[in-house]
Motif scaffolding. Structure first.
Motif, short mmCIF file in Angstrom:
data_model
loop_
_atom_site.label_atom_id
_atom_site.label_comp_id
_atom_site.label_asym_id
_atom_site.label_seq_id
_atom_site.Cartn_x
_atom_site.Cartn_y
_atom_site.Cartn_z
N ALA A 32 96.81 3.26 74.24
CA ALA A 32 96.69 3.07 72.79
C ALA A 32 95.32 2.47 72.43
N GLU A 33 94.86 1.52 73.23
CA GLU A 33 93.54 0.92 72.97
C GLU A 33 92.43 1.94 73.18
N ARG A 34 92.56 2.78 74.20
CA ARG A 34 91.55 3.82 74.45
C ARG A 34 91.53 4.82 73.29
N ALA A 35 92.70 5.21 72.83
CA ALA A 35 92.78 6.15 71.71
C ALA A 35 92.15 5.55 70.45
N SER A 36 92.39 4.28 70.22
CA SER A 36 91.81 3.60 69.05
C SER A 36 90.29 3.52 69.17
N LEU A 43 84.76 8.55 64.52
CA LEU A 43 84.54 8.36 63.08
C LEU A 43 83.08 8.04 62.80
N LYS A 44 82.49 7.16 63.58
CA LYS A 44 81.09 6.78 63.38
C LYS A 44 80.16 7.98 63.64
N LEU A 140 89.08 14.96 63.81
CA LEU A 140 89.28 13.51 63.71
C LEU A 140 90.73 13.18 63.37
N HIS A 141 91.34 13.96 62.49
CA HIS A 141 92.72 13.70 62.09
C HIS A 141 93.72 14.12 63.17
N ALA A 142 93.32 15.06 64.02
CA ALA A 142 94.22 15.52 65.08
C ALA A 142 94.30 14.50 66.22
N ALA A 143 93.26 13.68 66.33
CA ALA A 143 93.23 12.71 67.44
C ALA A 143 94.17 11.55 67.22
#
Length: 143
Positions: A32-36, A43-44, A140-143
């Motif tokens: 979860a941390e890696r995905a975040s 995003l950047k 971006l939204h699919a990730a």
């Protein structure tokens, strides 16, 4: 019930809970941390690239040199999982620099393409920039 059996059962339960935590929960937290982290990085990078795509390279004055566009797009290309999207981004900056190189030729240059042809090429580059932004947003939204 015997106190020793009760304490032993509690001890086994605590060990089983800790093993579950180590083997399963920690892996879930790490994923979860890696995905975040990946979502924030994307995003950047995608935001910076979209600024160039929507301004057709004017934001950072990338119009004259495709290699400057490639350099700006490297982070996005590295972060995307879509090889086709990465290739389309590279191709966009090639087309953009070629278009502006052609448009910068003097009017009396015999190798200069007709204005109508340049306008058509501009429309293609414009449309491609908008399509790339849509694909980046979807990625971006699919990730």
């Amino acid at each position: 019930m015997n106190w020793i059996e009760l304490i032993g059962a509690a001890g086994v339960g605590a060990i089983a809970t800790k093993l579950l935590d180590i083997l399963w929960l920690q892996r879930m937290i790490r994923n979860a941390e890696r995905a975040s982290w990946l979502r924030d990085k994307r995003l950047k990078a995608y935001s910076e690239l979209c600024a160039e795509l929507l301004s057709l390279g004017k934001n950072s004055d990338l119009r004259n040199d495709a290699f400057e566009g490639y350099a700006l797009a490297t982070e996005t290309i590295l972060l995307t999982d879509d090889d086709t999207l990465a290739e389309e981004i590279e191709l966009f900056f090639t087309h953009l620099s070629n278009l502006f190189a052609e448009a910068a030729k003097p009017e009396n240059d015999s190798s200069r393409r007709p204005e109508k042809e340049l306008e058509g090429a501009y429309q293609v580059v414009y449309k491609n920039s908008r399509n790339l932004v849509k694909k980046l947003r979807a990625s971006l939204h699919a990730a």
